[in-house]
Design a protein around this motif. Structure first.
Motif, PDB file in Angstrom:
ATOM      1  N   ALA A 109      42.446  74.006  60.784  1.00  0.00           N
ATOM      2  CA  ALA A 109      42.290  75.454  60.921  1.00  0.00           C
ATOM      3  C   ALA A 109      41.362  76.007  59.843  1.00  0.00           C
ATOM      4  N   ARG A 110      41.489  75.494  58.632  1.00  0.00           N
ATOM      5  CA  ARG A 110      40.644  75.975  57.541  1.00  0.00           C
ATOM      6  C   ARG A 110      39.185  75.581  57.753  1.00  0.00           C
ATOM      7  N   LYS A 111      38.950  74.423  58.365  1.00  0.00           N
ATOM      8  CA  LYS A 111      37.566  74.023  58.686  1.00  0.00           C
ATOM      9  C   LYS A 111      36.904  75.046  59.600  1.00  0.00           C
ATOM     10  N   ARG A 112      37.717  75.718  60.417  1.00  0.00           N
ATOM     11  CA  ARG A 112      37.210  76.712  61.363  1.00  0.00           C
ATOM     12  C   ARG A 112      37.236  78.127  60.784  1.00  0.00           C
ATOM     13  N   GLY A 113      37.533  78.220  59.496  1.00  0.00           N
ATOM     14  CA  GLY A 113      37.496  79.509  58.827  1.00  0.00           C
ATOM     15  C   GLY A 113      38.710  80.382  59.050  1.00  0.00           C
ATOM     16  N   GLU A 114      39.793  79.822  59.569  1.00  0.00           N
ATOM     17  CA  GLU A 114      40.997  80.609  59.822  1.00  0.00           C
ATOM     18  C   GLU A 114      41.831  80.771  58.553  1.00  0.00           C
ATOM     19  N   ARG A 115      42.452  81.937  58.409  1.00  0.00           N
ATOM     20  CA  ARG A 115      43.466  82.134  57.376  1.00  0.00           C
ATOM     21  C   ARG A 115      44.799  81.705  57.979  1.00  0.00           C
ATOM     22  N   VAL A 116      45.537  80.872  57.250  1.00  0.00           N
ATOM     23  CA  VAL A 116      46.714  80.201  57.806  1.00  0.00           C
ATOM     24  C   VAL A 116      47.967  80.510  56.996  1.00  0.00           C
ATOM     25  N   ALA A 117      49.063  80.774  57.721  1.00  0.00           N
ATOM     26  CA  ALA A 117      50.374  80.906  57.086  1.00  0.00           C
ATOM     27  C   ALA A 117      51.319  79.892  57.709  1.00  0.00           C
ATOM     28  N   VAL A 118      52.272  79.440  56.921  1.00  0.00           N
ATOM     29  CA  VAL A 118      53.283  78.490  57.395  1.00  0.00           C
ATOM     30  C   VAL A 118      54.665  79.028  57.039  1.00  0.00           C
ATOM     31  N   LEU A 119      55.536  79.096  58.039  1.00  0.00           N
ATOM     32  CA  LEU A 119      56.950  79.388  57.798  1.00  0.00           C
ATOM     33  C   LEU A 119      57.706  78.086  58.041  1.00  0.00           C
ATOM     34  N   ALA A 120      58.202  77.492  56.982  1.00  0.00           N
ATOM     35  CA  ALA A 120      58.967  76.254  57.095  1.00  0.00           C
ATOM     36  C   ALA A 120      60.450  76.612  57.056  1.00  0.00           C
ATOM     37  N   VAL A 121      61.115  76.483  58.192  1.00  0.00           N
ATOM     38  CA  VAL A 121      62.530  76.859  58.281  1.00  0.00           C
ATOM     39  C   VAL A 121      63.372  75.681  57.846  1.00  0.00           C
TER      40      VAL A 121
ATOM     41  N   ALA B 266      61.169  88.133  62.153  1.00  0.00           N
ATOM     42  CA  ALA B 266      60.690  89.353  61.515  1.00  0.00           C
ATOM     43  C   ALA B 266      59.549  89.036  60.545  1.00  0.00           C
ATOM     44  N   ALA B 267      59.650  87.892  59.872  1.00  0.00           N
ATOM     45  CA  ALA B 267      58.600  87.509  58.924  1.00  0.00           C
ATOM     46  C   ALA B 267      57.260  87.315  59.622  1.00  0.00           C
ATOM     47  N   LEU B 268      57.291  86.901  60.877  1.00  0.00           N
ATOM     48  CA  LEU B 268      56.047  86.736  61.633  1.00  0.00           C
ATOM     49  C   LEU B 268      55.276  88.050  61.704  1.00  0.00           C
ATOM     50  N   SER B 269      55.999  89.158  61.900  1.00  0.00           N
ATOM     51  CA  SER B 269      55.339  90.462  61.980  1.00  0.00           C
ATOM     52  C   SER B 269      54.629  90.802  60.674  1.00  0.00           C
ATOM     53  N   LEU B 270      55.273  90.480  59.551  1.00  0.00           N
ATOM     54  CA  LEU B 270      54.652  90.738  58.252  1.00  0.00           C
ATOM     55  C   LEU B 270      53.388  89.899  58.070  1.00  0.00           C
ATOM     56  N   LEU B 271      53.477  88.625  58.432  1.00  0.00           N
ATOM     57  CA  LEU B 271      52.333  87.730  58.248  1.00  0.00           C
ATOM     58  C   LEU B 271      51.173  88.128  59.158  1.00  0.00           C
ATOM     59  N   GLU B 272      51.488  88.550  60.375  1.00  0.00           N
ATOM     60  CA  GLU B 272      50.433  89.009  61.286  1.00  0.00           C
ATOM     61  C   GLU B 272      49.749  90.249  60.725  1.00  0.00           C
ATOM     62  N   ALA B 273      50.560  91.197  60.256  1.00  0.00           N
ATOM     63  CA  ALA B 273      50.003  92.438  59.704  1.00  0.00           C
ATOM     64  C   ALA B 273      49.178  92.177  58.451  1.00  0.00           C
ATOM     65  N   PHE B 274      49.516  91.115  57.736  1.00  0.00           N
ATOM     66  CA  PHE B 274      48.788  90.769  56.510  1.00  0.00           C
ATOM     67  C   PHE B 274      47.403  90.203  56.825  1.00  0.00           C
ATOM     68  N   GLY B 275      47.190  89.818  58.087  1.00  0.00           N
ATOM     69  CA  GLY B 275      45.855  89.392  58.503  1.00  0.00           C
ATOM     70  C   GLY B 275      45.654  87.906  58.714  1.00  0.00           C
ATOM     71  N   PHE B 276      46.739  87.127  58.794  1.00  0.00           N
ATOM     72  CA  PHE B 276      46.562  85.699  59.048  1.00  0.00           C
ATOM     73  C   PHE B 276      46.132  85.473  60.499  1.00  0.00           C
ATOM     74  N   ASP B 277      45.260  84.490  60.683  1.00  0.00           N
ATOM     75  CA  ASP B 277      44.753  84.182  62.023  1.00  0.00           C
ATOM     76  C   ASP B 277      45.670  83.238  62.782  1.00  0.00           C
ATOM     77  N   ARG B 278      46.340  82.364  62.040  1.00  0.00           N
ATOM     78  CA  ARG B 278      47.213  81.372  62.677  1.00  0.00           C
ATOM     79  C   ARG B 278      48.465  81.194  61.824  1.00  0.00           C
ATOM     80  N   ILE B 279      49.612  81.125  62.486  1.00  0.00           N
ATOM     81  CA  ILE B 279      50.878  80.931  61.787  1.00  0.00           C
ATOM     82  C   ILE B 279      51.593  79.735  62.390  1.00  0.00           C
ATOM     83  N   PHE B 280      51.902  78.761  61.560  1.00  0.00           N
ATOM     84  CA  PHE B 280      52.704  77.616  61.998  1.00  0.00           C
ATOM     85  C   PHE B 280      54.161  77.883  61.602  1.00  0.00           C
ATOM     86  N   VAL B 281      55.073  77.709  62.546  1.00  0.00           N
ATOM     87  CA  VAL B 281      56.500  77.822  62.266  1.00  0.00           C
ATOM     88  C   VAL B 281      57.111  76.448  62.469  1.00  0.00           C
ATOM     89  N   GLU B 282      57.514  75.821  61.392  1.00  0.00           N
ATOM     90  CA  GLU B 282      58.095  74.476  61.474  1.00  0.00           C
ATOM     91  C   GLU B 282      59.611  74.579  61.426  1.00  0.00           C
TER      92      GLU B 282
END
Length: 315
Positions: free
Chosen positions: A70-82, A129-145
């Protein structure tokens, strides 16, 4: 309670420490966290990928590799590891964060471990709920593990836009997945640790099972990717399939339905948590159920108020 204006300003400016504080407020159920969520909902459109599979399948290592793609493609990435919560202390095992430490100095990657809080499916409503915060923060892709136990696979399919199921050639792994009904909810499959004996057999079993599974929305056919996360083998092709599935959702108008289902899951999670809290403080009522003086339905009605049956009777 209103949101501290200083926190809100820093959040809007993209301060990662403000994001961390906001996530803590949301995870703890603080009133300021709930108010913050009302402000940010719907302000972002990240590609949400759920990564699930049995413990030891290499989900964290594979996610680490997908972050690089994802970073190679210039995406900002967040990960939520449950992480699984201790039923006694409530603490979580934050191992996933350790396995992704290579990204800790990359400002384009944000990794957060969250406790499952004993949620029946392995996902807590706070995670959604955390997904909404991360989206609003401007991440392009979010992985939820997910923790990969219980019904977490089914839950993640209700939360993510794309569900990636990770299997390994380990004995009984694929068969167990079939029993859990995961075949019907996974959008993309990865047979990780494919360099181990039995990898090709797992791929053939998956292909046979997919031929018998119900058709997917829009006619999507889940691809199967052999991967070796430790070396990165097959990860680029896997990432391209994640992209292809997102394009499929957009082209067939399926994304909005995913977002509605995510909101429904979040509401159900809140109801479940309220019920758990009220039951813990209702020892006398529970004792009456144990003695046969009340049915569980009567006790639930006393704790939570009229249920669906009462509403139907009023129509």
């Amino acid at each position: 309670m209103s949101i501290p204006e200083e926190l809100w300003r820093r959040f809007q400016e993209g301060d990662p420490r403000a994001l961390a504080r906001a996530l803590t407020l949301v995870e703890s159920g603080h009133p300021a966290g709930r108010e913050l969520l009302k402000r940010v909902r719907g302000k972002g459109r990240a590609k949400v990928v759920g990564v699930t599979g049995s413990p030891g399948a290499g989900k964290s290592t594979l996610t680490d590799r997908l972050i690089l793609e994802a970073r190679k493609r210039g995406e900002r990435v967040a990960v939520l590891a449950v992480d699984p919560s201790s039923p006694f202390s409530g603490g979580a095992i934050l191992g996933d964060r350790i396995r992704m430490m290579r990204h800790h100095q990359d400002p384009g990657v944000y990794i957060r471990s969250m406790a499952s809080r004993g949620a029946l499916g392995g996902l807590a409503g706070a995670t959604v709920a955390a997904l909404s915060l991360l989206e609003a923060f401007g991440f392009d892709r979010i992985f939820v593990e997910t923790v990969g136990v219980g019904q977490s696979e089914v839950d993640i399919a209700r939360v993510a836009d794309t569900t990636l199921l990770v299997l390994t050639p380990a004995a009984g792994d694929a068969v167990q997945a079939f029993k859990a009904g995961v075949m019907e909810i996974a959008d993309v499959f990865a047979v990780n640790k494919f360099d181990l004996p039995g990898g090709e057999r797992i791929v053939q079993e998956l292909k046979s099972a997919l031929e018998l599974s119900p058709p997917r929305p829009g006619g999507w056919r889940p691809p199967i990717h052999p991967t070796v996360a430790a070396s990165g083998e097959g990860v680029e092709a896997l990432f391209e399939s994640l992209e292809a599935h997102h394009r499929h959702l957009v082209e067939h108008g399926l994304l909005e339905g995913h977002r509605l289902e995510r909101a429904r899951f979040e509401v159900e999670s809140v109801i479940q948590e309220w019920g758990r809290q009220r039951t813990q403080g209702a020892g006398a009522l529970v004792a009456r159920v144990a003695r046969g003086e009340l049915t569980p339905e009567e006790a639930a009605l006393a704790l939570l108020g009229p249920g669906p049956e009462a509403e139907e009777g009023a129509l």
